[in-house]
Design an enzyme around this catalytic site. Structure first.
Site, PDB file in Angstrom:
ATOM      1  N   HIS A  63     -10.194 -37.533 -70.941  1.00 28.32           N
ATOM      2  CA  HIS A  63     -11.282 -37.196 -71.861  1.00 28.32           C
ATOM      3  C   HIS A  63     -12.463 -38.110 -71.569  1.00 28.32           C
ATOM      4  CE1 HIS A  63      -9.287 -40.531 -73.898  1.00 28.32           C
ATOM      5  NE2 HIS A  63     -10.302 -40.638 -74.745  1.00 28.32           N
ATOM      6  N   HIS A  65     -14.329 -40.296 -73.436  1.00 27.39           N
ATOM      7  CA  HIS A  65     -14.662 -41.557 -74.079  1.00 27.39           C
ATOM      8  C   HIS A  65     -14.894 -42.636 -73.020  1.00 27.39           C
ATOM      9  CE1 HIS A  65     -13.064 -40.548 -78.362  1.00 27.39           C
ATOM     10  NE2 HIS A  65     -14.387 -40.577 -78.351  1.00 27.39           N
ATOM     11  N   ASP A  67     -14.156 -45.720 -72.536  1.00 29.60           N
ATOM     12  CA  ASP A  67     -13.107 -46.599 -72.009  1.00 29.60           C
ATOM     13  C   ASP A  67     -12.205 -45.877 -71.014  1.00 29.60           C
ATOM     14  OD1 ASP A  67     -12.234 -45.165 -74.343  1.00 29.60           O
ATOM     15  OD2 ASP A  67     -10.457 -46.423 -74.460  1.00 29.60           O
ATOM     16  N   HIS A  68     -12.479 -44.596 -70.776  1.00 31.47           N
ATOM     17  CA  HIS A  68     -11.712 -43.824 -69.803  1.00 31.47           C
ATOM     18  C   HIS A  68     -12.556 -43.356 -68.614  1.00 31.47           C
ATOM     19  CE1 HIS A  68      -8.009 -43.196 -72.331  1.00 31.47           C
ATOM     20  NE2 HIS A  68      -8.877 -43.633 -73.226  1.00 31.47           N
ATOM     21  N   HIS A 140      -7.397 -35.128 -80.438  1.00 32.25           N
ATOM     22  CA  HIS A 140      -8.189 -36.366 -80.417  1.00 32.25           C
ATOM     23  C   HIS A 140      -9.571 -36.043 -80.963  1.00 32.25           C
ATOM     24  CE1 HIS A 140      -8.936 -40.445 -79.317  1.00 32.25           C
ATOM     25  NE2 HIS A 140      -9.804 -40.165 -78.360  1.00 32.25           N
ATOM     26  N   HIS A 269      -2.408 -48.361 -73.675  1.00 35.55           N
ATOM     27  CA  HIS A 269      -3.549 -48.171 -74.570  1.00 35.55           C
ATOM     28  C   HIS A 269      -3.327 -48.898 -75.896  1.00 35.55           C
ATOM     29  CE1 HIS A 269      -6.785 -45.912 -76.699  1.00 35.55           C
ATOM     30  NE2 HIS A 269      -7.275 -45.740 -75.474  1.00 35.55           N
TER      31      HIS A 269
END
Length: 309
Positions: A63, A65, A67-68, A140, A269
């Site tokens: 996805h 976001h 941090d990814h 999510h 995570h």
């Protein structure tokens, strides 16, 4: 085949954990690896491993976001400096292509290799004859996907003692028999593949889920997996907060693994509120539901062994 974790923290890095990324390292058809997510600093994390960007073949984004994905632009750009860096395919949710195109346009970045960005939906997204990858949507705050990697079954083992008794010499004949072909010896004797080759060895299954609350799609993707990689942002007892933020607790992740019949669960995570000692305690709680749990940490290499047929 193994998974090497490059980042195991949620949201932001800590002194000991970078943000999310994991490498799926395979051996067939040739030595290479796939990357699942690339949080900020992922390419820097790779300096502490044997992974080289010219061996990177595919990237799967769960996805969008930060941090990814914030590590993607730098990593993709740096790959141009590696000799032998061939075409690269990247899979991810809608919006991934616009993110990459926008960063490259405004930064004037030019790649020395072919990059294909494929925006996905639920279903089989690739099948190269060695591995089939199925994606499905999770629950999510942004569209988030999980991935199920299924390895093709391998040919059974040759019965070498029987082959020697029947006068079959090592060489091309062995290859034909392994491929399921019958052969005729110079004496005229027919040797059937089914008589000298054992049953196929089942392929391995690895499931890597993005950020998610517990959901049926997560269970389906992890069904009978040899390894399930699942987020565990919060401790048991914080289910309400986990749901509010679209995440899971350790206990919820353990329940998903149990419901799916997975063989091993790797948790990752983790919220930055937990240090290593606290994570050890969280794992002990999860093991009450699903004993075969490990807590992933940065640079951890987790093998995925073959199961007996």
């Amino acid at each position: 085949m193994h998974i090497q974790f490059l980042g195991t923290s949620a949201g932001r890095p800590t002194k000991s954990r970078n943000v999310t990324s994991a490498a799926f390292v395979h051996s067939e058809p040739a030595s290479g690896f796939w990357l699942f997510d690339a949080g900020e600093g992922t390419q820097q994390q790779m300096f502490g491993t044997k992974l080289k960007l010219n061996k990177l073949e595919k990237i799967f984004v769960t996805h969008l976001h930060g941090d990814h994905i914030y590590g993607l632009p730098g990593l993709l750009s740096s790959r141009s400096y590696f000799d032998g860096a061939g075409p690269l395919v990247m899979y991810g949710p809608p919006g991934l292509r616009a993110f990459i195109d926008g960063v490259f346009m405004h930064s004037g970045t030019y790649l020395e290799y072919e990059l294909t960005v494929t925006e996905i939906g639920p279903g089989v997204i690739m099948d190269d004859g060695h591995y089939r990858v199925t994606a499905d949507e999770l629950v999510h705050r942004l569209p988030s996907f999980g991935y199920r990697i299924e390895e093709s079954a391998q040919s059974g083992q040759l019965d070498l003692e029987q082959l020697a008794r029947r006068g079959v010499e090592p060489g091309p004949a062995y290859g034909k028999l392994k491929r399921g072909e019958d052969i005729i010896l110079p004496s005229g004797e027919l040797v059937r593949s089914a008589e000298v080759v054992g049953p196929p060895v089942p392929g391995r299954i690895v499931t890597i889920l993005g950020d998610t609350c517990p959901c049926e799609n997560g269970i389906a993707l992890a069904r009978n997996a040899d390894l399930l990689v699942h987020e565990a942002t919060f401790e048991s007892g914080m289910e309400e907060k986990a749901t509010a933020y679209g995440h899971s607790t350790v206990r919820q992740a353990a329940q998903i693994a149990a419901d799916a019949g997975a063989k091993q669960l790797a948790l990752t995570h983790f919220s930055s509120r937990y240090d290593d000692e606290a994570i050890t305690e969280l794992i002990a709680e999860g093991q009450k539901l699903f004993p075969n749990i490990v807590a992933a940490y940065d640079y951890m290499e987790l093998p995925v062994p073959r199961q007996s047929s």
